[in-house]
Motif scaffolding. Structure first.
Motif, short mmCIF file in Angstrom:
data_model
loop_
_atom_site.label_atom_id
_atom_site.label_comp_id
_atom_site.label_asym_id
_atom_site.label_seq_id
_atom_site.Cartn_x
_atom_site.Cartn_y
_atom_site.Cartn_z
N PRO A 97 0.81 -1.23 0.00
CA PRO A 97 0.00 0.00 0.00
C PRO A 97 0.84 1.28 0.00
N PHE A 98 1.98 1.27 0.71
CA PHE A 98 2.83 2.46 0.73
C PHE A 98 3.45 2.71 -0.65
N VAL A 99 3.90 1.65 -1.31
CA VAL A 99 4.49 1.78 -2.65
C VAL A 99 3.44 2.27 -3.63
N LYS A 100 2.23 1.72 -3.54
CA LYS A 100 1.15 2.15 -4.42
C LYS A 100 0.85 3.64 -4.20
N GLU A 147 10.80 11.15 -5.71
CA GLU A 147 11.85 10.35 -5.07
C GLU A 147 11.76 10.44 -3.55
N ASP A 148 11.50 11.63 -3.04
CA ASP A 148 11.41 11.83 -1.58
C ASP A 148 10.29 11.00 -0.95
N GLY A 149 9.22 10.80 -1.70
CA GLY A 149 8.12 9.98 -1.18
C GLY A 149 8.58 8.57 -0.84
N PHE A 150 9.36 7.97 -1.71
CA PHE A 150 9.87 6.63 -1.47
C PHE A 150 10.89 6.61 -0.34
N ASN A 151 11.62 7.69 -0.18
CA ASN A 151 12.68 7.75 0.83
C ASN A 151 12.14 7.91 2.25
N GLN A 152 10.82 8.04 2.40
CA GLN A 152 10.24 8.15 3.74
C GLN A 152 10.39 6.85 4.51
N LYS A 153 10.52 5.74 3.79
CA LYS A 153 10.78 4.45 4.43
C LYS A 153 12.22 4.08 4.10
N ASN A 154 13.02 3.90 5.13
CA ASN A 154 14.45 3.67 4.93
C ASN A 154 14.79 2.42 4.12
N ASP A 155 14.02 1.38 4.25
CA ASP A 155 14.34 0.12 3.57
C ASP A 155 13.69 0.00 2.19
N LEU A 156 13.02 1.04 1.75
CA LEU A 156 12.32 1.00 0.48
C LEU A 156 13.18 1.57 -0.64
N ILE A 157 13.27 0.83 -1.74
CA ILE A 157 14.01 1.30 -2.91
C ILE A 157 13.01 1.72 -3.96
N SER A 158 13.13 2.94 -4.41
CA SER A 158 12.22 3.48 -5.41
C SER A 158 12.44 2.80 -6.75
N PRO A 159 11.36 2.38 -7.41
CA PRO A 159 11.49 1.82 -8.76
C PRO A 159 11.68 2.91 -9.81
#
Length: 178
Positions: A97-100, A147-159
């Protein structure tokens, strides 16, 4: 007409075309050198490759023509990125849900910038370079916001990291041209 006249004519055309290509290529190289020297976010190789991806830059006679081409290259990049995000959302129905949410946000900010291009091109053609730069800055903001949206979660890599970085650099190059 002597038999060598058509050959001489063809050779003259070829040399003129080659000279035009060499001058345009030099313009691209000089522009990219200036951009990369003045902005640490711009890679010389990326800049040259970006202009080489658009055959119109091979015929650019001056910085104004090259600047307009650079804005059109960004427009193509943003349009492709929006389509890519749509594809990611359609293909991956079971996304986290966060990635979406991040992809939806990115799609929104990129979609919002598409209408900005018409205005930026109009401003550029009218030599309202400051206004054009404001619009190009909003495109830089879109890539950073995404890009900053994905960086809100440390372990998440932006596609979208590469695409966002490309959009950022392309916009910085065009801003330099304005």
């Amino acid at each position: 007409m002597s038999p060598s006249s058509p050959l001489l004519f063809a050779l003259t055309i070829l040399l003129c075309s080659f000279h035009s290509f060499v001058c345009a290529n030099r313009l691209v190289q000089q522009t990219c050198e200036n951009c990369s020297k003045n902005d640490p976010n711009i890679s010389y190789k990326f800049c040259v490759a970006s202009f080489q991806s658009d055959r119109r830059s091979q015929h650019a006679k001056n910085l104004q023509e090259l600047g307009l081409i650079s804005i059109k290259i960004i427009r193509r990049n943003v349009t492709d990125t929006s389509a890519h995000i749509n594809e990611l959302l359609k293909k991956n129905k079971s996304l986290d849900p966060f990635v979406k949410e991040c992809l939806d946000d990115c799609l929104e900010v990129y979609s919002d910038t598409i209408s900005t291009f018409r205005e930026a091109i109009r401003d550029y053609k009218a030599k309202r370079y400051a206004d054009c730069n404001v619009k190009l800055s909003s495109i830089i903001d879109a890539s950073t916001t995404c890009e900053d949206g994905f960086n809100q979660k440390n372990d998440l890599i932006s596609p979208l990291t590469k695409r966002n970085k490309d959009t950022f650099q392309l916009s910085a190059i065009a801003s330099f041209d304005c």
